[in-house]
Design an enzyme around this catalytic site. Structure first.
Site, PDB file in Angstrom:
ATOM      1  N   ASP A 104      -6.231  -4.332  -2.359  1.00 42.65           N
ATOM      2  CA  ASP A 104      -7.158  -3.523  -1.700  1.00 42.65           C
ATOM      3  C   ASP A 104      -6.317  -2.600  -0.090  1.00 42.65           C
ATOM      4  O   ASP A 104      -7.525  -2.037   0.721  1.00 42.65           O
ATOM      5  CB  ASP A 104      -8.676  -4.572  -1.223  1.00 42.65           C
ATOM      6  CG  ASP A 104      -8.211  -5.460  -0.478  1.00 42.65           C
ATOM      7  OD1 ASP A 104      -6.794  -5.831   0.172  1.00 42.65           O
ATOM      8  OD2 ASP A 104      -8.939  -6.354  -1.021  1.00 42.65           O
ATOM      9  N   HIS A 119       0.852  -7.999  -6.845  1.00 47.39           N
ATOM     10  CA  HIS A 119      -0.055  -7.591  -7.605  1.00 47.39           C
ATOM     11  C   HIS A 119       0.282  -5.824  -7.336  1.00 47.39           C
ATOM     12  O   HIS A 119      -0.949  -4.661  -8.522  1.00 47.39           O
ATOM     13  CB  HIS A 119      -1.443  -7.716  -7.671  1.00 47.39           C
ATOM     14  CG  HIS A 119      -1.386  -9.431  -8.181  1.00 47.39           C
ATOM     15  ND1 HIS A 119      -2.334  -9.964  -8.585  1.00 47.39           N
ATOM     16  CD2 HIS A 119       0.336 -10.643  -9.184  1.00 47.39           C
ATOM     17  CE1 HIS A 119      -2.232 -11.187  -8.545  1.00 47.39           C
ATOM     18  NE2 HIS A 119      -0.767 -11.282  -9.607  1.00 47.39           N
ATOM     19  N   CYS A 147       0.260  13.716 -13.429  1.00 45.97           N
ATOM     20  CA  CYS A 147       1.045  13.638 -12.774  1.00 45.97           C
ATOM     21  C   CYS A 147       1.490  15.040 -12.238  1.00 45.97           C
ATOM     22  O   CYS A 147       1.590  15.857 -12.911  1.00 45.97           O
ATOM     23  CB  CYS A 147       2.763  13.325 -12.945  1.00 45.97           C
ATOM     24  SG  CYS A 147       3.178  13.268 -11.947  1.00 45.97           S
TER      25      CYS A 147
END
Ligand code: NAD
Length: 244
Positions: A104, A119, A147
């Site tokens: 986060d 992570h 992308c």
């Protein structure tokens, strides 16, 4: 509790190498629920949206839920007193680094510098060709994001089930586990591997483990030396006051 808090303050003052290991629990008071437990995210959402093969076969479906959880919802969160206390401890040279399982960005938002994101992080998006972009430059009402360089599908730059740990974060984490004299384990069940090996390896190398959590965890009766029961922000606040 009083005695334990004083012991923790002495341990922190004496240690030459203290590392924090944080899990979803440190961000609960910022309004982000953990994955597990009664109010956890997996009681509401199906974890298959974060399985790599499901994601590539159903990108729009997966992205719809990913957007809701990780961008609409996480995006509003601000660091709480526990994140800020860790940043303060780093500035005072009491804390060397933070190993976080969280994605986060709240440790960086709080002002911490030496943060190893085991992570990955939700603030960046990455494509199969490894082109990376800030998530906030995309209109996530138009899914899935593609992308701008190669036209391939973008995914959040945190690891999905079935993906490996980012190499640099992995190396830095286990270097820290070798060097740590004290590890502050905050808000982690200890159920997620290989992350949970970090405090276990540090303990095997002689580190003292201090744990902060409202509930006992898999660490509590195995490697924890001092268990401070309570919410991360309240306990970290107490520690800061006593360190002054
Ligand atoms: P977990 O969800 O398995 O466990 C959370 C732990 O936090 C529990 O032990 C719970 O008792 C504790 N907790 C709850 N409220 C707390 C508080 N106020 N203060 C301190 N502790 C509190 O979390 P986990 O072990 O970190 O594993 C889940 C994985 O999911 C993590 O690896 C992480 O990557 C990911 N995740 C991240 C976020 C995030 O980025 N904020 C949120 C959910 C899940």
């Amino acid at each position: 509790m009083n005695e334990d808090l004083n012991r923790v303050v002495s341990l922190l003052k004496e240690s030459n190498y203290t590392v924090a290991f944080t899990g979803a629990g440190i961000s609960v008071e910022s309004g982000i629920p953990p994955f597990r437990g009664a109010d956890g995210l997996w009681s509401k959402y199906n974890p298959e949206i974060l399985e790599l093969s499901y994601f590539y076969h159903n990108p729009a479906k997966s992205w719809k839920v990913i957007k809701e959880i990780f961008y609409d919802f996480f995006g509003e969160a601000k660091p709480n007193k526990a994140h800020l206390a860790l940043a303060e401890l780093e500035k005072r040279k009491i804390l060397k680094s933070i190993v976080t399982q969280n994605i986060d960005n709240l440790h960086f938002d709080a002002g911490s510098d030496e943060v190893y994101e085991f992570h990955g992080n939700s603030r960046m998006l990455i494509c199969e060709e490894n082109h990376r972009f800030e998530a906030n430059r995309f209109d996530l009402n138009n899914l899935p994001p593609m992308c701008p360089k190669c036209g391939k599908l973008l995914k959040p730059d945190f690891i999905f089930f079935g993906e490996g740990i980012p190499e640099l974060a992995y190396r830095k984490t286990f270097e820290a586990a070798q060097k740590a004299q004290v590890v502050l384990v905050i808000g982690s069940t200890g159920e997620v591997y290989p992350a949970a090996n970090m405090p276990r390896e540090a303990k095997a190398n002689g580190a003292t483990i201090i744990e902060i959590n409202p509930e006992k965890t898999l660490f509590s009766n195995s490697i924890t030396d001092v268990f401070l029961q309570g919410k991360a922000s309240e306990i970290m606040d107490e520690i800061l006051i006593r360190l002054n």
